[in-house]
Scaffold this active site. Structure first.
Site, PDB file in Angstrom:
ATOM      1  N   ASP A  32       0.798  -1.099   0.023  1.00  0.00           N
ATOM      2  CA  ASP A  32       0.118  -0.081   0.002  1.00  0.00           C
ATOM      3  C   ASP A  32       0.989   1.212   0.083  1.00  0.00           C
ATOM      4  O   ASP A  32       2.033   1.112   0.424  1.00  0.00           O
ATOM      5  CB  ASP A  32      -0.818  -0.109   1.154  1.00  0.00           C
ATOM      6  CG  ASP A  32      -2.084   0.892   0.946  1.00  0.00           C
ATOM      7  OD1 ASP A  32      -3.197   0.330   0.685  1.00  0.00           O
ATOM      8  OD2 ASP A  32      -2.054   2.226   1.127  1.00  0.00           O
ATOM      9  N   PHE A 149     -16.632  -9.876  -5.843  1.00  0.00           N
ATOM     10  CA  PHE A 149     -18.152  -9.508  -5.622  1.00  0.00           C
ATOM     11  C   PHE A 149     -18.478  -9.709  -4.060  1.00  0.00           C
ATOM     12  O   PHE A 149     -19.672  -9.663  -3.642  1.00  0.00           O
ATOM     13  CB  PHE A 149     -19.094 -10.589  -6.074  1.00  0.00           C
ATOM     14  CG  PHE A 149     -18.784 -10.774  -7.773  1.00  0.00           C
ATOM     15  CD1 PHE A 149     -19.234  -9.784  -8.498  1.00  0.00           C
ATOM     16  CD2 PHE A 149     -17.964 -11.748  -8.251  1.00  0.00           C
ATOM     17  CE1 PHE A 149     -19.355  -9.717  -9.987  1.00  0.00           C
ATOM     18  CE2 PHE A 149     -17.827 -11.658  -9.629  1.00  0.00           C
ATOM     19  CZ  PHE A 149     -18.521 -10.919 -10.713  1.00  0.00           C
ATOM     20  N   LYS A 201     -18.993  -7.411 -13.374  1.00  0.00           N
ATOM     21  CA  LYS A 201     -19.095  -6.621 -12.211  1.00  0.00           C
ATOM     22  C   LYS A 201     -19.938  -5.515 -12.445  1.00  0.00           C
ATOM     23  O   LYS A 201     -20.944  -5.363 -11.279  1.00  0.00           O
ATOM     24  CB  LYS A 201     -17.673  -6.341 -11.780  1.00  0.00           C
ATOM     25  CG  LYS A 201     -17.574  -5.484 -10.620  1.00  0.00           C
ATOM     26  CD  LYS A 201     -17.861  -6.039  -9.103  1.00  0.00           C
ATOM     27  CE  LYS A 201     -17.701  -4.951  -8.060  1.00  0.00           C
ATOM     28  NZ  LYS A 201     -16.493  -5.048  -7.544  1.00  0.00           N
ATOM     29  N   LEU A 247     -34.388  -6.316  -2.026  1.00  0.00           N
ATOM     30  CA  LEU A 247     -35.655  -5.664  -2.402  1.00  0.00           C
ATOM     31  C   LEU A 247     -36.420  -4.817  -1.224  1.00  0.00           C
ATOM     32  O   LEU A 247     -37.486  -4.496  -0.978  1.00  0.00           O
ATOM     33  CB  LEU A 247     -36.885  -6.660  -2.747  1.00  0.00           C
ATOM     34  CG  LEU A 247     -36.669  -7.274  -4.257  1.00  0.00           C
ATOM     35  CD1 LEU A 247     -37.733  -8.478  -4.332  1.00  0.00           C
ATOM     36  CD2 LEU A 247     -36.701  -6.327  -5.216  1.00  0.00           C
ATOM     37  N   GLY A 250     -35.638   1.632   1.667  1.00  0.00           N
ATOM     38  CA  GLY A 250     -35.108   2.450   2.730  1.00  0.00           C
ATOM     39  C   GLY A 250     -34.940   3.634   2.338  1.00  0.00           C
ATOM     40  O   GLY A 250     -35.614   4.371   1.231  1.00  0.00           O
ATOM     41  N   GLY A 254     -25.847   3.076  -0.772  1.00  0.00           N
ATOM     42  CA  GLY A 254     -24.673   3.883  -0.822  1.00  0.00           C
ATOM     43  C   GLY A 254     -23.322   2.678  -0.841  1.00  0.00           C
ATOM     44  O   GLY A 254     -23.527   1.808  -1.375  1.00  0.00           O
ATOM     45  N   CYS A 257     -19.315   0.835  -4.011  1.00  0.00           N
ATOM     46  CA  CYS A 257     -19.636   0.021  -5.311  1.00  0.00           C
ATOM     47  C   CYS A 257     -20.738   0.544  -6.156  1.00  0.00           C
ATOM     48  O   CYS A 257     -20.593   0.908  -7.157  1.00  0.00           O
ATOM     49  CB  CYS A 257     -19.508  -1.459  -4.988  1.00  0.00           C
ATOM     50  SG  CYS A 257     -17.983  -2.330  -4.651  1.00  0.00           S
TER      51      CYS A 257
HETATM   52  C1  UDX Z   1     -21.872  -4.404  -3.074  1.00  0.00           C
HETATM   53  C2  UDX Z   1     -22.420  -5.812  -3.624  1.00  0.00           C
HETATM   54  O1  UDX Z   1     -23.242  -6.331  -2.990  1.00  0.00           O
HETATM   55  C3  UDX Z   1     -21.063  -6.384  -3.900  1.00  0.00           C
HETATM   56  O2  UDX Z   1     -21.380  -7.698  -4.543  1.00  0.00           O
HETATM   57  C4  UDX Z   1     -19.900  -5.887  -4.439  1.00  0.00           C
HETATM   58  O3  UDX Z   1     -18.820  -6.528  -4.500  1.00  0.00           O
HETATM   59  C5  UDX Z   1     -19.630  -4.498  -3.778  1.00  0.00           C
HETATM   60  O4  UDX Z   1     -20.903  -3.937  -3.582  1.00  0.00           O
HETATM   61  P1  UDX Z   1     -21.657  -3.502  -0.797  1.00  0.00           P
HETATM   62  O5  UDX Z   1     -21.382  -2.328  -1.315  1.00  0.00           O
HETATM   63  O6  UDX Z   1     -20.537  -4.010   0.690  1.00  0.00           O
HETATM   64  O7  UDX Z   1     -21.530  -4.635  -1.428  1.00  0.00           O
HETATM   65  O8  UDX Z   1     -22.832  -3.363   0.093  1.00  0.00           O
HETATM   66  P2  UDX Z   1     -24.499  -4.003   0.035  1.00  0.00           P
HETATM   67  O9  UDX Z   1     -24.747  -4.940   1.110  1.00  0.00           O
HETATM   68  O10 UDX Z   1     -24.566  -4.796  -1.502  1.00  0.00           O
HETATM   69  O11 UDX Z   1     -25.350  -3.008   0.099  1.00  0.00           O
HETATM   70  C6  UDX Z   1     -25.433  -1.646  -0.992  1.00  0.00           C
HETATM   71  C7  UDX Z   1     -26.354  -0.777  -0.451  1.00  0.00           C
HETATM   72  O12 UDX Z   1     -27.587  -0.987  -0.783  1.00  0.00           O
HETATM   73  C8  UDX Z   1     -26.123  -0.346   0.974  1.00  0.00           C
HETATM   74  O13 UDX Z   1     -26.434   0.925   1.207  1.00  0.00           O
HETATM   75  C9  UDX Z   1     -27.452  -1.112   1.568  1.00  0.00           C
HETATM   76  O14 UDX Z   1     -28.023  -0.329   2.797  1.00  0.00           O
HETATM   77  C10 UDX Z   1     -28.674  -0.913   0.436  1.00  0.00           C
HETATM   78  N1  UDX Z   1     -29.472  -1.923   0.330  1.00  0.00           N
HETATM   79  C11 UDX Z   1     -29.071  -3.205   0.061  1.00  0.00           C
HETATM   80  C12 UDX Z   1     -30.925  -1.575   0.618  1.00  0.00           C
HETATM   81  O15 UDX Z   1     -31.222  -0.260   0.553  1.00  0.00           O
HETATM   82  N2  UDX Z   1     -31.646  -2.508   0.084  1.00  0.00           N
HETATM   83  C13 UDX Z   1     -31.341  -3.851  -0.021  1.00  0.00           C
HETATM   84  O16 UDX Z   1     -32.470  -4.709   0.014  1.00  0.00           O
HETATM   85  C14 UDX Z   1     -29.977  -4.458  -0.100  1.00  0.00           C
END
Ligand code: UDX
Length: 431
Positions: A32, A149, A201, A247, A250, A254, A257
């Site tokens: 890093d 992922f 991705k 689904l 909320g 955020g 990713c």
């Molecule tokens: C995501 C992907 O799931 C993962 O495969 C990829 O590698 C990186 O991006 P992550 O950003 O860690 O992972 O969070 P995730 O659990 O997917 O949630 C993303 C956002 O969606 C969060 O803000 C979460 O609160 C929101 N979310 C998720 C909802 O509002 N409703 C849902 O049903 C699911």
């Protein structure tokens, strides 16, 4: 067969990748650019919160080390994994400067067999890196795209038990090498061409974001019609063709990713001459969803000037300390702009030292945060918020309004606790 692996980037992806490859038996060096981070890691401190990661790092200390020296990391490696971040530039395209910095550091890497990119890059990047490697005399180094992922908060488990391991390569030997390094990981390998692997991705994240934005629009419709979004999406998701995940309505999505990848896919499409119209709406709905939460609170009070609002949960989701693109940031900024005072609580958040957070007060428990507040708003679904003694919280507050931006609590129980309880896509309940 254990391999010598160099992982570039000690962020959420790089640390998990390095630690898990060490767990699989490989010799790993993680590089890093941040001296404090490398020093902390070498002293046994893990600078991010990711459940289980500290244990994996400690367990594999003999096979895992950390360095600032790019040349040294690359020189001894058979395989280099690129896990640096690719933030959006001012134009919304991905900034690949950190990826290219790694590629340029490989010139002296005589043992190198393959360069593997895990960082999310636009479709077509692999071909450009391949051409560069050929040009600088590294034609013998294979190239593979191996998108990541894992989701934060469960990244170690996701890495070890993935739904699939996507490997895109220009030649079969490189694909076979990357597959071999994953031996012991419990998931099917899906081998394909580099262009397709790069597209997987962005597409997967954009589709997940689409599901959430869709659920949020249905929630907003439910608020207008009187239907209950939890019941609606519960039954909709029971259709195996649709799937129950992502689904949950909320305050919007955020994280590191979804916002970046949906924007990157949108820009990629536009740059390729195809406007991805559905994605524009998905992004727009998400932006509005955060503002809508503040607007609903504003309507409740007929204006927020002079009101005190307690935000409960600030990270972009539970079980992480990550504030990147957290809906709470927009919500806090909007509340302040409306003239409200903002108090907040979060068990893990690493709050950035700039506005809006420098204009809020942070408290160490939810009860302290809500004391004297006119309204409380649940922004992140931290499980401990279920166990707050809500009657006591209500008694400590100046006003009775609780906005549950994650539908975490039971509307009836909250009305019984004395709240005017607003949530997303469900009827408001009164004491
Ligand atoms: C995501 C992907 O799931 C993962 O495969 C990829 O590698 C990186 O991006 P992550 O950003 O860690 O992972 O969070 P995730 O659990 O997917 O949630 C993303 C956002 O969606 C969060 O803000 C979460 O609160 C929101 N979310 C998720 C909802 O509002 N409703 C849902 O049903 C699911």
């Amino acid at each position: 067969m254990p391999r010598s692996i160099a992982v570039f980037g000690a962020g959420y992806i790089g640390l998990v990748t390095g630690a898990c490859f060490a767990e699989l038996g490989h010799q790993v060096v993680v590089r890093d650019v941040v001296p404090d981070k490398v020093a902390a890691l070498n002293a046994g401190d893990v600078p991010i919160y990711e459940p289980g990661l500290s244990d994996v790092i400690a367990r594999n200390a003999g096979r895992l080390r950390f360095t600032l020296d790019a040349g040294e990391a690359a020189a001894g490696a058979e395989v280099v994994f690129v896990c640096v971040d690719t933030p959006p530039t001012a134009s919304g395209d991905a900034d690949l400067s950190r990826v290219w910095a790694v590629v340029e550091a490989l010139r002296g890497a005589v043992h190198l067999k393959a360069l593997v990119v895990k960082s999310t890059v636009p479709t077509g990047t692999g071909a450009k890196i391949r051409a560069y490697l050929d040009r600088v005399g590294l034609g013998h180094v294979g190239y593979a795209s191996n998108p990541e992922f894992t989701a934060e908060g469960r990244a170690v488990a996701d890495f070890m038990h993935p739904d699939r391991i996507v490997i895109g390569a220009f030649d079969e030997a490189s694909a076979a090498l990357v597959a071999e390094i994953h031996e012991g990981v419990d998931g099917p390998v899906m081998a394909m061409d580099v262009l397709s692997a790069e597209t997987v991705k962005l597409t997967a994240n954009a589709l997940l974001a689409t599901k959430i934005s869709f659920a949020n629009e249905v929630a907003n419709l439910c608020e207008a019609t009187g239907a209950d979004v939890e019941r609606v999406m519960g039954a909709v998701g029971a259709d195996h063709r649709l799937g129950a995940h992502f689904l949950k309505a909320g305050v919007g999505w955020g994280g590191s990713c979804f916002p970046k990848d949906s924007l990157a896919l949108k820009q990629l499409a536009a740059n390729s001459g195809y406007p991805f119209q559905l994605l524009n709406a998905v992004i727009e709905v998400n932006d509005l969803q955060r503002r809508r939460a503040v607007n609903r609170l504003k309507e409740q009070f007929g204006g927020l000037s002079g009101k005190t609002v307690a935000l409960l949960g600030l990270t972009f989701k539970a079980n992480t300390d990550d504030m990147r693109e957290a809906p709470s940031t927009v919500i806090a900024a909007r509340l302040l702009a409306e003239g409200a005072t903002v108090r907040c609580w979060d068990p893990m958040a690493r709050l950035p030292q700039h506005e809006p957070w420098t204009l809020t007060t942070r408290h160490s428990t939810p009860l302290e945060a809500v004391a004297g507040a006119d309204a409380a708003m649940i922004v992140t679904e931290w499980p401990q918020l279920r166990d707050v003694p809500w009657e006591q919280a209500k008694a400590a507050m100046a006003g009775p309004v609780l906005f549950d931006g994650r539908n975490l609590l039971d509307p009836q129980a909250m009305a019984e606790a004395g709240f005017t309880y607003l949530s997303v896509g469900r009827a408001t309940t009164q004491p």
